[in-house]
Scaffold this motif. Structure first.
Motif, PDB file in Angstrom:
ATOM      1  N   LYS A 127       3.079   3.572  -1.976  1.00  0.00           N
ATOM      2  CA  LYS A 127       2.513   3.057  -3.228  1.00  0.00           C
ATOM      3  C   LYS A 127       1.606   4.068  -3.929  1.00  0.00           C
ATOM      4  O   LYS A 127       1.025   3.763  -4.970  1.00  0.00           O
ATOM      5  N   HIS A 128       1.507   5.275  -3.373  1.00  0.00           N
ATOM      6  CA  HIS A 128       0.597   6.258  -3.954  1.00  0.00           C
ATOM      7  C   HIS A 128       1.049   6.734  -5.332  1.00  0.00           C
ATOM      8  O   HIS A 128       0.222   6.946  -6.223  1.00  0.00           O
ATOM      9  N   GLU A 129       2.348   6.905  -5.510  1.00  0.00           N
ATOM     10  CA  GLU A 129       2.835   7.323  -6.831  1.00  0.00           C
ATOM     11  C   GLU A 129       2.508   6.260  -7.873  1.00  0.00           C
ATOM     12  O   GLU A 129       2.116   6.577  -9.006  1.00  0.00           O
ATOM     13  N   PHE A 130       2.659   4.995  -7.502  1.00  0.00           N
ATOM     14  CA  PHE A 130       2.287   3.894  -8.396  1.00  0.00           C
ATOM     15  C   PHE A 130       0.813   3.986  -8.772  1.00  0.00           C
ATOM     16  O   PHE A 130       0.449   3.867  -9.951  1.00  0.00           O
ATOM     17  N   LEU A 131      -0.060   4.235  -7.793  1.00  0.00           N
ATOM     18  CA  LEU A 131      -1.492   4.338  -8.082  1.00  0.00           C
ATOM     19  C   LEU A 131      -1.784   5.516  -9.002  1.00  0.00           C
ATOM     20  O   LEU A 131      -2.608   5.401  -9.922  1.00  0.00           O
ATOM     21  N   ARG A 132      -1.124   6.626  -8.775  1.00  0.00           N
ATOM     22  CA  ARG A 132      -1.347   7.782  -9.649  1.00  0.00           C
ATOM     23  C   ARG A 132      -0.896   7.484 -11.071  1.00  0.00           C
ATOM     24  O   ARG A 132      -1.508   7.945 -12.043  1.00  0.00           O
ATOM     25  N   SER A 133       0.175   6.692 -11.213  1.00  0.00           N
ATOM     26  CA  SER A 133       0.644   6.334 -12.557  1.00  0.00           C
ATOM     27  C   SER A 133      -0.366   5.467 -13.300  1.00  0.00           C
ATOM     28  O   SER A 133      -0.376   5.424 -14.532  1.00  0.00           O
ATOM     29  N   LEU A 134      -1.219   4.777 -12.536  1.00  0.00           N
ATOM     30  CA  LEU A 134      -2.266   3.949 -13.147  1.00  0.00           C
ATOM     31  C   LEU A 134      -3.510   4.755 -13.476  1.00  0.00           C
ATOM     32  O   LEU A 134      -4.416   4.252 -14.144  1.00  0.00           O
ATOM     33  N   GLY A 135      -3.580   5.977 -12.946  1.00  0.00           N
ATOM     34  CA  GLY A 135      -4.732   6.828 -13.222  1.00  0.00           C
ATOM     35  C   GLY A 135      -5.582   7.171 -12.024  1.00  0.00           C
ATOM     36  O   GLY A 135      -6.607   7.855 -12.173  1.00  0.00           O
ATOM     37  N   ALA A 136      -5.219   6.718 -10.824  1.00  0.00           N
ATOM     38  CA  ALA A 136      -6.020   7.028  -9.646  1.00  0.00           C
ATOM     39  C   ALA A 136      -6.104   8.538  -9.451  1.00  0.00           C
ATOM     40  O   ALA A 136      -5.107   9.253  -9.564  1.00  0.00           O
TER      41      ALA A 136
ATOM     42  N   HIS B  97     -14.233   8.202 -11.550  1.00  0.00           N
ATOM     43  CA  HIS B  97     -13.320   8.906 -10.659  1.00  0.00           C
ATOM     44  C   HIS B  97     -12.856   7.892  -9.630  1.00  0.00           C
ATOM     45  O   HIS B  97     -13.672   7.348  -8.875  1.00  0.00           O
ATOM     46  N   VAL B  98     -11.557   7.633  -9.570  1.00  0.00           N
ATOM     47  CA  VAL B  98     -11.039   6.504  -8.790  1.00  0.00           C
ATOM     48  C   VAL B  98     -10.300   6.978  -7.546  1.00  0.00           C
ATOM     49  O   VAL B  98      -9.384   7.807  -7.623  1.00  0.00           O
ATOM     50  N   ILE B  99     -10.704   6.408  -6.410  1.00  0.00           N
ATOM     51  CA  ILE B  99     -10.031   6.630  -5.136  1.00  0.00           C
ATOM     52  C   ILE B  99      -9.454   5.287  -4.694  1.00  0.00           C
ATOM     53  O   ILE B  99     -10.173   4.287  -4.657  1.00  0.00           O
ATOM     54  N   GLY B 100      -8.179   5.249  -4.369  1.00  0.00           N
ATOM     55  CA  GLY B 100      -7.549   3.990  -3.988  1.00  0.00           C
ATOM     56  C   GLY B 100      -6.896   4.065  -2.633  1.00  0.00           C
ATOM     57  O   GLY B 100      -6.272   5.077  -2.289  1.00  0.00           O
ATOM     58  N   THR B 101      -7.045   3.008  -1.827  1.00  0.00           N
ATOM     59  CA  THR B 101      -6.331   2.935  -0.556  1.00  0.00           C
ATOM     60  C   THR B 101      -5.063   2.101  -0.732  1.00  0.00           C
ATOM     61  O   THR B 101      -5.059   1.083  -1.417  1.00  0.00           O
ATOM     62  N   ALA B 102      -3.996   2.559  -0.100  1.00  0.00           N
ATOM     63  CA  ALA B 102      -2.706   1.858  -0.133  1.00  0.00           C
ATOM     64  C   ALA B 102      -1.778   2.561   0.841  1.00  0.00           C
ATOM     65  O   ALA B 102      -2.045   3.699   1.256  1.00  0.00           O
ATOM     66  N   SER B 103      -0.685   1.922   1.211  1.00  0.00           N
ATOM     67  CA  SER B 103       0.319   2.593   2.028  1.00  0.00           C
ATOM     68  C   SER B 103       0.932   3.736   1.221  1.00  0.00           C
ATOM     69  O   SER B 103       0.927   3.724  -0.018  1.00  0.00           O
ATOM     70  N   ALA B 104       1.457   4.728   1.924  1.00  0.00           N
ATOM     71  CA  ALA B 104       1.916   5.958   1.272  1.00  0.00           C
ATOM     72  C   ALA B 104       2.954   5.703   0.189  1.00  0.00           C
ATOM     73  O   ALA B 104       2.976   6.383  -0.846  1.00  0.00           O
TER      74      ALA B 104
ATOM     75  N   ASP C  84      -3.922   6.888   2.476  1.00  0.00           N
ATOM     76  CA  ASP C  84      -2.973   6.066   3.226  1.00  0.00           C
ATOM     77  C   ASP C  84      -3.730   5.401   4.373  1.00  0.00           C
ATOM     78  O   ASP C  84      -4.018   6.039   5.390  1.00  0.00           O
ATOM     79  N   TYR C  85      -4.046   4.121   4.209  1.00  0.00           N
ATOM     80  CA  TYR C  85      -4.866   3.433   5.203  1.00  0.00           C
ATOM     81  C   TYR C  85      -4.165   3.317   6.562  1.00  0.00           C
ATOM     82  O   TYR C  85      -4.821   3.108   7.592  1.00  0.00           O
ATOM     83  N   ARG C  86      -2.845   3.461   6.563  1.00  0.00           N
ATOM     84  CA  ARG C  86      -2.111   3.359   7.832  1.00  0.00           C
ATOM     85  C   ARG C  86      -2.258   4.611   8.685  1.00  0.00           C
ATOM     86  O   ARG C  86      -2.136   4.547   9.911  1.00  0.00           O
ATOM     87  N   GLU C  87      -2.481   5.737   8.026  1.00  0.00           N
ATOM     88  CA  GLU C  87      -2.549   7.013   8.729  1.00  0.00           C
ATOM     89  C   GLU C  87      -3.948   7.620   8.744  1.00  0.00           C
ATOM     90  O   GLU C  87      -4.231   8.502   9.562  1.00  0.00           O
TER      91      GLU C  87
ATOM     92  N   ALA D 198      -5.605  -0.952  -3.373  1.00  0.00           N
ATOM     93  CA  ALA D 198      -5.581  -0.635  -4.797  1.00  0.00           C
ATOM     94  C   ALA D 198      -4.260  -0.946  -5.487  1.00  0.00           C
ATOM     95  O   ALA D 198      -4.208  -0.989  -6.723  1.00  0.00           O
ATOM     96  N   ALA D 199      -3.196  -1.170  -4.727  1.00  0.00           N
ATOM     97  CA  ALA D 199      -1.909  -1.497  -5.350  1.00  0.00           C
ATOM     98  C   ALA D 199      -1.677  -2.993  -5.464  1.00  0.00           C
ATOM     99  O   ALA D 199      -0.665  -3.428  -6.007  1.00  0.00           O
ATOM    100  N   GLY D 200      -2.614  -3.797  -4.963  1.00  0.00           N
ATOM    101  CA  GLY D 200      -2.464  -5.242  -5.024  1.00  0.00           C
ATOM    102  C   GLY D 200      -2.856  -5.816  -6.368  1.00  0.00           C
ATOM    103  O   GLY D 200      -3.092  -5.090  -7.337  1.00  0.00           O
ATOM    104  N   GLY D 201      -2.933  -7.152  -6.421  1.00  0.00           N
ATOM    105  CA  GLY D 201      -3.204  -7.816  -7.691  1.00  0.00           C
ATOM    106  C   GLY D 201      -4.520  -7.394  -8.312  1.00  0.00           C
ATOM    107  O   GLY D 201      -4.555  -6.861  -9.420  1.00  0.00           O
ATOM    108  N   VAL D 202      -5.622  -7.623  -7.610  1.00  0.00           N
ATOM    109  CA  VAL D 202      -6.932  -7.210  -8.122  1.00  0.00           C
ATOM    110  C   VAL D 202      -7.019  -5.696  -8.161  1.00  0.00           C
ATOM    111  O   VAL D 202      -7.506  -5.106  -9.134  1.00  0.00           O
TER     112      VAL D 202
END
Length: 316
Positions: free
Chosen positions: A184-193, A175-182, A198-201, A157-161
């Motif tokens: 980048k989670h703050e970035f996703l929340r800033s977009l509205g996620a 209601h949006v759920i996004g996968t990304a490394s930890a 965290d797909y790594r964990e 979810a933090a990539g280009g698309v």
């Protein structure tokens, strides 16, 4: 500086790594009927660029000029063009895959592939948007029919698309759920996620349930495993158009929908994208820009897989 008959472009004579890219001089195109000649100001660099650079993909053997995103200024119009005139700022996507060629100073293409650039963003922002935005719009809205109140899972979810898809889904009331490394989670929340994984964990297939739509930007086993998080009647839309038959077979067994798609140029879609930009609900995150001559460096940065948002070539 280029003269009136030639232009700078990034081309390659062989398939391979970023080092095969080189700046060349090519004949400057002229607009045919119903086409516009656009002076490219900025053009996004996308994973499809380095994949085609390395293995030819749909384009086969080089030489070719990559690039599908365009933001620039109309330089000339062909016979029959009624919507634009020289001096207009426009943005759009060249037809995928065979309309490529925006990693150059000029591109000539059908006028209907472009719309006016929103005044509130610059060419770098506009040049980052077309391919990823149309991909997300066509996947979520046209293929999945995403509606208000539905739950959507967006992979990478933090990539280009992905980061554009988060914003489009929120604009649709999902209601949006996004996968990304930890990190980048703050970035996703800033977009509205609304939720992040965290797909790594964490195994998304265990952590996420009762989803109406999955946007799969990864393909392979991710496509198949994503079917397991859906509600009855849900859909996984993969933007990777080829892969194992396990994906559609498993979807049929579970009573779900499996869709594979390729993005294509679309004026109405670009109008929708422009409207979201103008309303403040969509903005590209640009991690870094590169001069046109440093296209190889942009490819190297993109291929690390660590980019947040977009990389953009600037042709000025």
């Amino acid at each position: 500086m280029s003269d009136v008959t030639t232009m700078r472009a990034i081309s390659q004579d062989v398939l391979g790594g970023p080092e095969v890219l080189r700046e060349v001089r090519l004949e400057r195109p002229a607009p045919r009927p119903n086409e516009v000649l656009v002076r490219v100001r900025a053009a996004g660099v996308n994973p499809t660029d380095w994949k085609h650079r390395e293995n030819g993909g749909f384009l086969g053997e080089p030489p070719f000029v990559l690039g599908w995103d365009v933001s620039g200024t109309v330089e000339a119009v062909g016979v029959g063009v009624a919507d634009f005139r020289p001096g207009d700022d426009v943005f759009g996507m060249l037809a995928y895959p065979f309309g490529h060629g925006s990693h150059a100073e000029y591109v000539s293409a059908p006028a209907r592939w472009f719309v006016p650039k929103p005044a509130g963003i610059d060419h770098v922002q506009a040049g980052a948007l077309p391919l990823v935005s149309l991909t997300a719009w066509q996947a979520l809205v046209e293929r999945a029919g995403l509606r208000e109140g539905q739950r959507v899972l967006i992979h990478a979810a933090a990539g280009g698309v992905g980061h554009v898809a988060v914003q489009i889904a929120k604009a649709r009331g999902a209601h949006v759920i996004g996968t990304a490394s930890a990190g980048k989670h703050e970035f996703l929340r800033s977009l509205g996620a609304d939720e992040t994984v965290d797909y790594r964990e964490t195994d998304f297939a265990e952590a996420v349930k009762d989803v109406d739509v999955v946007l799969d930007t990864l393909g392979g086993e991710t496509s198949v495993r994503s079917l397991g998080v859906l509600r009855p009647g849900g859909v996984v839309v993969s933007i990777l158009p080829v892969g194992s038959d396990d994906f559609p077979r498993e979807a049929e067994r579970l009573g779900m929908r499996a869709v594979r798609m390729l993005v294509d140029a679309d004026r109405q879609g670009m109008r929708e994208i422009a409207a979201l930009v103008e309303s403040g609900r969509l903005r590209a995150s640009v991690e870094r820009t590169f001069p046109l001559a440093e296209a190889s460096e942009a490819h190297r940065a993109g291929e690390t897989g660590r980019t947040t948002g977009k990389l953009v070539l600037v042709a000025d």
